[in-house]
Write a protein that holds these residues in place. Structure first.
Motif, PDB file in Angstrom:
ATOM      1  N   VAL A  32      -3.318 -10.668  -1.751  1.00 53.77           N
ATOM      2  CA  VAL A  32      -4.399  -9.767  -2.192  1.00 53.77           C
ATOM      3  C   VAL A  32      -5.652 -10.558  -2.560  1.00 53.77           C
ATOM      4  O   VAL A  32      -6.380 -10.186  -3.491  1.00 53.77           O
ATOM      5  CB  VAL A  32      -3.930  -8.886  -3.375  1.00 53.77           C
ATOM      6  CG1 VAL A  32      -2.950  -7.824  -2.901  1.00 53.77           C
ATOM      7  CG2 VAL A  32      -3.297  -9.745  -4.474  1.00 53.77           C
ATOM      8  N   HIS A 153       2.678  -8.927   1.864  1.00 53.57           N
ATOM      9  CA  HIS A 153       1.732  -8.405   2.848  1.00 53.57           C
ATOM     10  C   HIS A 153       2.149  -7.014   3.331  1.00 53.57           C
ATOM     11  O   HIS A 153       1.300  -6.172   3.619  1.00 53.57           O
ATOM     12  CB  HIS A 153       1.626  -9.382   4.023  1.00 53.57           C
ATOM     13  CG  HIS A 153       1.156 -10.737   3.616  1.00 53.57           C
ATOM     14  ND1 HIS A 153      -0.152 -10.999   3.281  1.00 53.57           N
ATOM     15  CD2 HIS A 153       1.825 -11.911   3.458  1.00 53.57           C
ATOM     16  CE1 HIS A 153      -0.272 -12.274   2.939  1.00 53.57           C
ATOM     17  NE2 HIS A 153       0.906 -12.845   3.039  1.00 53.57           N
ATOM     18  N   SER A 156       1.293  -4.600   0.427  1.00 46.29           N
ATOM     19  CA  SER A 156      -0.147  -4.358   0.305  1.00 46.29           C
ATOM     20  C   SER A 156      -0.685  -3.424   1.379  1.00 46.29           C
ATOM     21  O   SER A 156      -1.819  -2.947   1.289  1.00 46.29           O
ATOM     22  CB  SER A 156      -0.910  -5.687   0.364  1.00 46.29           C
ATOM     23  OG  SER A 156      -0.795  -6.288   1.645  1.00 46.29           O
ATOM     24  N   PRO A 164      -4.822  -2.250  -5.606  1.00 45.55           N
ATOM     25  CA  PRO A 164      -3.865  -2.896  -4.697  1.00 45.55           C
ATOM     26  C   PRO A 164      -3.244  -4.178  -5.235  1.00 45.55           C
ATOM     27  O   PRO A 164      -2.053  -4.418  -5.062  1.00 45.55           O
ATOM     28  CB  PRO A 164      -4.706  -3.159  -3.445  1.00 45.55           C
ATOM     29  CG  PRO A 164      -5.783  -2.129  -3.491  1.00 45.55           C
ATOM     30  CD  PRO A 164      -6.092  -1.930  -4.942  1.00 45.55           C
ATOM     31  N   TRP A 165      -4.036  -5.000  -5.917  1.00 46.88           N
ATOM     32  CA  TRP A 165      -3.475  -6.268  -6.395  1.00 46.88           C
ATOM     33  C   TRP A 165      -2.464  -6.034  -7.502  1.00 46.88           C
ATOM     34  O   TRP A 165      -1.455  -6.742  -7.600  1.00 46.88           O
ATOM     35  CB  TRP A 165      -4.588  -7.218  -6.837  1.00 46.88           C
ATOM     36  CG  TRP A 165      -5.414  -6.758  -8.005  1.00 46.88           C
ATOM     37  CD1 TRP A 165      -6.489  -5.921  -7.985  1.00 46.88           C
ATOM     38  CD2 TRP A 165      -5.211  -7.124  -9.369  1.00 46.88           C
ATOM     39  NE1 TRP A 165      -6.982  -5.735  -9.247  1.00 46.88           N
ATOM     40  CE2 TRP A 165      -6.222  -6.470 -10.119  1.00 46.88           C
ATOM     41  CE3 TRP A 165      -4.302  -7.939 -10.035  1.00 46.88           C
ATOM     42  CZ2 TRP A 165      -6.322  -6.601 -11.504  1.00 46.88           C
ATOM     43  CZ3 TRP A 165      -4.406  -8.083 -11.411  1.00 46.88           C
ATOM     44  CH2 TRP A 165      -5.408  -7.411 -12.127  1.00 46.88           C
ATOM     45  N   VAL A 168       0.854  -4.860  -5.784  1.00 47.60           N
ATOM     46  CA  VAL A 168       1.612  -5.940  -5.135  1.00 47.60           C
ATOM     47  C   VAL A 168       2.322  -6.795  -6.176  1.00 47.60           C
ATOM     48  O   VAL A 168       3.514  -7.101  -6.042  1.00 47.60           O
ATOM     49  CB  VAL A 168       0.688  -6.802  -4.256  1.00 47.60           C
ATOM     50  CG1 VAL A 168       1.417  -8.036  -3.747  1.00 47.60           C
ATOM     51  CG2 VAL A 168       0.171  -5.978  -3.083  1.00 47.60           C
ATOM     52  N   ARG A 253      -2.596  -6.186   7.500  1.00 42.84           N
ATOM     53  CA  ARG A 253      -1.510  -6.596   6.599  1.00 42.84           C
ATOM     54  C   ARG A 253      -0.152  -6.479   7.290  1.00 42.84           C
ATOM     55  O   ARG A 253       0.737  -7.302   7.059  1.00 42.84           O
ATOM     56  CB  ARG A 253      -1.570  -5.755   5.327  1.00 42.84           C
ATOM     57  CG  ARG A 253      -2.846  -6.026   4.511  1.00 42.84           C
ATOM     58  CD  ARG A 253      -2.844  -5.301   3.182  1.00 42.84           C
ATOM     59  NE  ARG A 253      -4.044  -5.643   2.426  1.00 42.84           N
ATOM     60  CZ  ARG A 253      -5.097  -4.856   2.260  1.00 42.84           C
ATOM     61  NH1 ARG A 253      -5.106  -3.654   2.809  1.00 42.84           N
ATOM     62  NH2 ARG A 253      -6.138  -5.248   1.564  1.00 42.84           N
TER      63      ARG A 253
END
Length: 400
Positions: A32, A153, A156, A164-165, A168, A253
């Motif tokens: 990310v 990946h 994500s 998103p980060w 993950v 991704r």
């Protein structure tokens, strides 16, 4: 009636699954990078330091584990399970941070240190179940580890409602905890107990004085020069390529997951081939293919379809030989110094990764994606020369 063979492969399957889940932590931040750059206002180089912290933590954790002989003083199963939980907790805490700083780097360092209690002891557990088919068993485990490092990946690629980060990092932490539970409740050591070989500083250079072990180590060092920089920055290049072509980032991704995950197949196949045609031969071919990919991949940046096809080949080859270097050292080194020889190989190899992981984003800024990966080919060239010389040395008739 459950046979010994069924118990063996069921245990190895569960161990491999658990290791894959735990190893999803390794590149949880690297997966990310663009989001972290936006959320924390940092550069690609600073984001890369989060992965560097994991690498350094793994080196320190491996040395501490070897010096204290943790895998022999405590239950190997318990060590893997507790280390998985601790690494997952550190990753979950990282997901709660609001900015980049020493705390984030410290937590990523802790993740690497804890994973030193997952990967090497996991290899030992495989060895307690495998004797004649040890190459295949270790190949399966390394393949699972590779797939696990690709998992962030895949995670994500989906939008689950959080930044998103944070998604993950949170999912990776949860998967690592699940992996720890699998090991704690379903994995046990096998019947082939290996004698303990403790680390001793006074023996640290003994392996390098043995020409065959030295060449196997040189092959590994060339391999590591390329491997982790590829795993860290190849997905970022795919994201940039897909964005330039107005393609979805989700597709990029998926491509990153497929490219790294292809290495799982490479590890298993290479393990089988190495037992038949020799470890040196397999490593030479693997490094020749991956080294060529280093030189070519940047020229396909503007053609995402061709880029993905080459990245899958690269991902297959770049890690296919990984387990064979350790296997070679275990076969060539003096048994009295084996623990020390393997520890030094791992520590030096991971220290080398700090150079190329840190240098790649700078190269991207200076010369662009077209040439940024080309210097990684120096590692395979060096490794091929070393393993070619080792193959000649092994095949040479012994003097009377």
């Amino acid at each position: 009636m459950v046979t010994a063979s069924v118990i063996k492969w069921r245990t190895l399957g569960l161990l491999s699954l658990a290791q894959a889940l735990a190893m999803s932590l390794w590149f949880a931040a690297a997966a990310v990078v663009p989001q972290l750059e936006a959320a924390w206002g940092i550069s690609a180089g600073q984001a890369g330091r989060l992965t560097l912290a994991v690498q350094l933590g793994f080196v320190v954790g491996t040395l501490v584990s070897a010096l204290l002989n943790l895998a022999d003083r405590f239950s190997t199963v318990g060590l893997v399970a507790v280390s998985s939980f601790a690494a997952g907790a550190a990753t979950a805490l990282t997901g709660l941070l609001d900015d980049y700083g020493s705390v984030a780097l410290g937590l990523r360092f802790l993740v690497g240190a804890c994973l030193a209690g997952v990967y090497p002891p996991g290899m030992k557990l495989v060895a307690t179940w495998c004797e004649r088919d040890r190459g295949l068993g270790i190949g399966i485990l390394v393949g699972a580890l590779t797939l696990g490092k690709a998992l962030p990946h895949l995670i994500s690629a989906y939008d689950l409602g959080l930044p998103p980060w944070r998604e993950v990092l949170g999912w990776a932490a949860g998967l690592a905890g699940l992996g720890g539970l699998i090991v704690a409740f379903f994995v046990r050591p096998g019947p082939y107990h290996l004698p303990a070989t403790a680390f001793h500083w006074r023996h640290a250079l003994a392996g390098l004085r043995n020409r065959r072990v030295r060449l196997a180590n040189f092959g590994y060092f060339g391999h590591m020069w390329e491997l982790y920089a590829t795993w860290t920055w190849l997905p970022v290049m795919l994201l940039a390529s897909f964005a330039a072509a107005d393609l979805t980032l989700s597709a990029a991704r998926w491509a990153a997951f497929g490219s790294i995950g292809a290495g799982a197949i490479g590890c298993v196949l290479a393990g089988r081939w190495a037992d038949r045609i020799g470890r040196a031969t397999v490593t030479i071919w693997s490094m020749a293919i991956s080294g060529a990919c280093c030189l070519v991949v940047g020229f396909l940046f503007d053609s995402p379809v061709l880029l993905v096809a080459l990245c899958v080949i690269w991902g297959f080859a770049v890690v296919a030989d990984s387990a064979q270097f350790s296997a070679a050292v275990s076969e060539l080194a003096d048994r009295r110094y084996l623990g020390t020889a393997l520890t030094m190989q791992t520590c030096i190899g991971f220290l080398i990764t700090l150079i190329t992981i840190g240098a790649t984003p700078t190269l991207v800024e200076w010369i662009g994606w077209r040439y940024a990966f080309a210097p990684l080919a120096l590692g395979p060239v060096f490794g091929i020369v070393a393993m070619w010389r080792l193959r000649r040395l092994i095949s040479a008739p012994s003097r009377p």
